[in-house]
Design a protein around this motif. Structure first.
Motif, PDB file in Angstrom:
ATOM      1  N   SER A 102       0.829  -1.191   0.000  1.00 46.90           N
ATOM      2  CA  SER A 102       0.000   0.000   0.000  1.00 46.90           C
ATOM      3  C   SER A 102       0.869   1.248   0.000  1.00 46.90           C
ATOM      4  CB  SER A 102      -0.883  -0.003   1.260  1.00 46.90           C
ATOM      5  OG  SER A 102      -1.504   1.234   1.445  1.00 46.90           O
ATOM      6  N   THR A 103       0.366   2.310  -0.606  1.00 47.23           N
ATOM      7  CA  THR A 103       1.084   3.586  -0.561  1.00 47.23           C
ATOM      8  C   THR A 103       1.053   4.177   0.846  1.00 47.23           C
ATOM      9  OG1 THR A 103      -0.916   4.758  -1.249  1.00 47.23           O
ATOM     10  CG2 THR A 103       0.631   4.129  -2.992  1.00 47.23           C
ATOM     11  N   SER A 104       0.221   3.636   1.736  1.00 45.43           N
ATOM     12  CA  SER A 104       0.124   4.125   3.122  1.00 45.43           C
ATOM     13  C   SER A 104       1.299   3.671   3.988  1.00 45.43           C
ATOM     14  CB  SER A 104      -1.155   3.616   3.793  1.00 45.43           C
ATOM     15  OG  SER A 104      -2.284   3.982   3.066  1.00 45.43           O
ATOM     16  N   LEU A 105       2.033   2.655   3.537  1.00 42.52           N
ATOM     17  CA  LEU A 105       3.137   2.094   4.319  1.00 42.52           C
ATOM     18  C   LEU A 105       4.448   2.255   3.557  1.00 42.52           C
ATOM     19  CD1 LEU A 105       1.549  -1.315   5.405  1.00 42.52           C
ATOM     20  CD2 LEU A 105       1.762   0.750   6.787  1.00 42.52           C
ATOM     21  N   GLY A 106       5.547   2.142   4.267  1.00 41.90           N
ATOM     22  CA  GLY A 106       6.859   2.191   3.637  1.00 41.90           C
ATOM     23  C   GLY A 106       7.099   0.979   2.762  1.00 41.90           C
ATOM     24  N   ASP A 107       8.165   1.031   1.986  1.00 38.07           N
ATOM     25  CA  ASP A 107       8.447  -0.018   1.011  1.00 38.07           C
ATOM     26  C   ASP A 107       8.671  -1.379   1.650  1.00 38.07           C
ATOM     27  OD1 ASP A 107       8.798  -0.792  -1.698  1.00 38.07           O
ATOM     28  OD2 ASP A 107      10.949  -0.941  -1.316  1.00 38.07           O
ATOM     29  N   ALA A 108       9.256  -1.456   2.837  1.00 34.65           N
ATOM     30  CA  ALA A 108       9.540  -2.742   3.486  1.00 34.65           C
ATOM     31  C   ALA A 108       8.349  -3.255   4.297  1.00 34.65           C
ATOM     32  CB  ALA A 108      10.764  -2.603   4.395  1.00 34.65           C
ATOM     33  N   SER A 109       7.219  -2.577   4.216  1.00 36.27           N
ATOM     34  CA  SER A 109       6.042  -2.931   5.011  1.00 36.27           C
ATOM     35  C   SER A 109       4.901  -3.408   4.118  1.00 36.27           C
ATOM     36  CB  SER A 109       5.577  -1.719   5.821  1.00 36.27           C
ATOM     37  OG  SER A 109       6.625  -1.256   6.654  1.00 36.27           O
ATOM     38  N   ALA A 110       3.955  -4.119   4.746  1.00 38.27           N
ATOM     39  CA  ALA A 110       2.778  -4.609   4.026  1.00 38.27           C
ATOM     40  C   ALA A 110       1.678  -4.897   5.039  1.00 38.27           C
ATOM     41  CB  ALA A 110       3.120  -5.879   3.256  1.00 38.27           C
ATOM     42  N   TYR A 111       0.475  -5.088   4.528  1.00 37.15           N
ATOM     43  CA  TYR A 111      -0.635  -5.584   5.341  1.00 37.15           C
ATOM     44  C   TYR A 111      -0.713  -7.077   5.077  1.00 37.15           C
ATOM     45  CZ  TYR A 111      -2.004  -0.727   5.936  1.00 37.15           C
ATOM     46  OH  TYR A 111      -2.016   0.595   6.264  1.00 37.15           O
ATOM     47  N   ARG A 112      -0.920  -7.879   6.134  1.00 37.65           N
ATOM     48  CA  ARG A 112      -0.954  -9.327   5.960  1.00 37.65           C
ATOM     49  C   ARG A 112      -2.113  -9.952   6.719  1.00 37.65           C
ATOM     50  NH1 ARG A 112       3.812 -11.293  10.082  1.00 37.65           N
ATOM     51  NH2 ARG A 112       2.583 -10.951  11.966  1.00 37.65           N
ATOM     52  N   VAL A 127       2.631  -4.949   8.941  1.00 41.68           N
ATOM     53  CA  VAL A 127       3.885  -5.524   9.423  1.00 41.68           C
ATOM     54  C   VAL A 127       5.058  -4.936   8.637  1.00 41.68           C
ATOM     55  CG1 VAL A 127       2.918  -7.723  10.234  1.00 41.68           C
ATOM     56  CG2 VAL A 127       3.679  -7.509   7.867  1.00 41.68           C
ATOM     57  N   ARG A 128       6.206  -4.940   9.290  1.00 41.84           N
ATOM     58  CA  ARG A 128       7.450  -4.549   8.639  1.00 41.84           C
ATOM     59  C   ARG A 128       8.467  -5.617   8.961  1.00 41.84           C
ATOM     60  NH1 ARG A 128      12.283  -1.356   8.868  1.00 41.84           N
ATOM     61  NH2 ARG A 128      12.383  -0.104   6.968  1.00 41.84           N
ATOM     62  N   ARG A 129       8.911  -6.337   7.936  1.00 42.17           N
ATOM     63  CA  ARG A 129       9.859  -7.445   8.102  1.00 42.17           C
ATOM     64  C   ARG A 129       9.397  -8.424   9.182  1.00 42.17           C
ATOM     65  NH1 ARG A 129      14.137  -3.171   7.258  1.00 42.17           N
ATOM     66  NH2 ARG A 129      14.675  -3.443   5.074  1.00 42.17           N
ATOM     67  N   GLY A 130       8.112  -8.745   9.169  1.00 38.17           N
ATOM     68  CA  GLY A 130       7.562  -9.733  10.084  1.00 38.17           C
ATOM     69  C   GLY A 130       7.130  -9.210  11.437  1.00 38.17           C
ATOM     70  N   THR A 131       7.434  -7.957  11.745  1.00 45.51           N
ATOM     71  CA  THR A 131       7.065  -7.377  13.038  1.00 45.51           C
ATOM     72  C   THR A 131       5.829  -6.507  12.885  1.00 45.51           C
ATOM     73  OG1 THR A 131       9.384  -7.357  13.698  1.00 45.51           O
ATOM     74  CG2 THR A 131       7.883  -5.944  14.951  1.00 45.51           C
ATOM     75  N   ARG A 132       4.860  -6.719  13.755  1.00 49.46           N
ATOM     76  CA  ARG A 132       3.606  -5.962  13.704  1.00 49.46           C
ATOM     77  C   ARG A 132       3.870  -4.481  13.981  1.00 49.46           C
ATOM     78  NH1 ARG A 132      -1.198  -4.681  16.445  1.00 49.46           N
ATOM     79  NH2 ARG A 132      -2.998  -5.303  15.223  1.00 49.46           N
ATOM     80  N   LEU A 133       3.246  -3.636  13.193  1.00 50.34           N
ATOM     81  CA  LEU A 133       3.371  -2.182  13.355  1.00 50.34           C
ATOM     82  C   LEU A 133       2.165  -1.663  14.123  1.00 50.34           C
ATOM     83  CD1 LEU A 133       4.490  -1.238   9.730  1.00 50.34           C
ATOM     84  CD2 LEU A 133       5.931  -1.427  11.755  1.00 50.34           C
ATOM     85  N   SER A 134       2.369  -1.243  15.351  1.00 49.83           N
ATOM     86  CA  SER A 134       1.246  -0.801  16.180  1.00 49.83           C
ATOM     87  C   SER A 134       0.753   0.595  15.803  1.00 49.83           C
ATOM     88  CB  SER A 134       1.637  -0.836  17.656  1.00 49.83           C
ATOM     89  OG  SER A 134       2.778  -0.033  17.869  1.00 49.83           O
ATOM     90  N   ASP A 135       1.590   1.388  15.175  1.00 50.69           N
ATOM     91  CA  ASP A 135       1.201   2.767  14.859  1.00 50.69           C
ATOM     92  C   ASP A 135       0.887   2.989  13.379  1.00 50.69           C
ATOM     93  OD1 ASP A 135       3.768   2.362  13.995  1.00 50.69           O
ATOM     94  OD2 ASP A 135       4.525   4.305  14.653  1.00 50.69           O
ATOM     95  N   ALA A 136       0.684   1.911  12.636  1.00 49.82           N
ATOM     96  CA  ALA A 136       0.412   2.019  11.198  1.00 49.82           C
ATOM     97  C   ALA A 136      -1.011   2.492  10.945  1.00 49.82           C
ATOM     98  CB  ALA A 136       0.628   0.669  10.530  1.00 49.82           C
ATOM     99  N   PRO A 137      -1.223   3.181   9.834  1.00 51.62           N
ATOM    100  CA  PRO A 137      -2.588   3.579   9.474  1.00 51.62           C
ATOM    101  C   PRO A 137      -3.432   2.358   9.115  1.00 51.62           C
ATOM    102  CG  PRO A 137      -1.061   4.078   7.690  1.00 51.62           C
ATOM    103  CD  PRO A 137      -0.233   3.603   8.841  1.00 51.62           C
ATOM    104  N   SER A 138      -4.741   2.487   9.275  1.00 49.33           N
ATOM    105  CA  SER A 138      -5.647   1.410   8.867  1.00 49.33           C
ATOM    106  C   SER A 138      -5.538   1.195   7.366  1.00 49.33           C
ATOM    107  CB  SER A 138      -7.091   1.772   9.217  1.00 49.33           C
ATOM    108  OG  SER A 138      -7.217   1.877  10.608  1.00 49.33           O
ATOM    109  N   LEU A 139      -5.790  -0.022   6.947  1.00 46.81           N
ATOM    110  CA  LEU A 139      -5.725  -0.348   5.535  1.00 46.81           C
ATOM    111  C   LEU A 139      -6.808   0.417   4.773  1.00 46.81           C
ATOM    112  CD1 LEU A 139      -5.286  -3.893   4.128  1.00 46.81           C
ATOM    113  CD2 LEU A 139      -6.960  -2.369   3.166  1.00 46.81           C
TER     114      LEU A 139
END
Length: 167
Positions: free
Chosen positions: A88-98, A121-133
């Protein structure tokens, strides 16, 4: 919009991103065979590795997700756990929604994933402060296996559909 695997040219839209990017030895590919997509290969735990993934080049399917309530997959597995990943454009390049799932081995199953089921998540670690999908920001779909188990794998996908009704 439904993504099916009846057209062999769909195979060219998918590419692998395996743990070789960090020195690992896992390998994967995406094939289109007999009307299904197959994410397959072998996970290796050597050299600190342990994951394999494929991603789809953005095309018409991703744009149809903007008005959807989620994604539906029709899949068959091999007893292993997989992730459906959304860039998503909402997250950095190394991050994704899973979202994580383990499809049955003996039959096709239809799995429904509302947007609320996905976590950032970013490299397998959950992102607690990420925007909603936000479905309108999705640019890519893919699959990943990272179940800390070495050996061959194969996920069979017969279709991926934008979820428009409540399940």
């Amino acid at each position: 919009m439904t993504l099916t695997f009846n057209d062999p040219s769909e195979q060219q839209r998918w590419y692998a991103v395996d743990d070789g990017v960090m020195g690992g030895k896992s390998r994967s590919q995406f094939s289109v065979v007999d009307g299904e997509g197959r994410f397959h290969g072998e996970v290796s735990l050597e050299n600190g590795g342990g994951f394999a993934s494929v991603r789809r080049e953005p095309h018409d399917f991703e744009s149809t997700l903007a008005d959807a309530r989620g994604i539906t997959l029709t899949v068959r597995g091999d007893g292993r756990t997989y992730q459906l990943r959304l860039k998503s454009t909402s997250l950095g390049d190394a991050s994704a929604y899973r979202v994580t799932f383990m499809p049955p081995q003996d039959h096709l199953e239809i799995l429904h994933f509302p947007w609320s089921a996905f976590e950032a998540v970013r490299r397998g670690t959950r992102l607690s402060d990420a925007p909603s999908l936000k479905p309108s920001d999705l640019t890519q779909v893919g699959f990943l296996i990272a179940d800390r188990t070495a050996g061959p794998f194969c996920l069979q996908v017969t279709q991926m559909t934008a979820l428009h009704d409540e399940h």
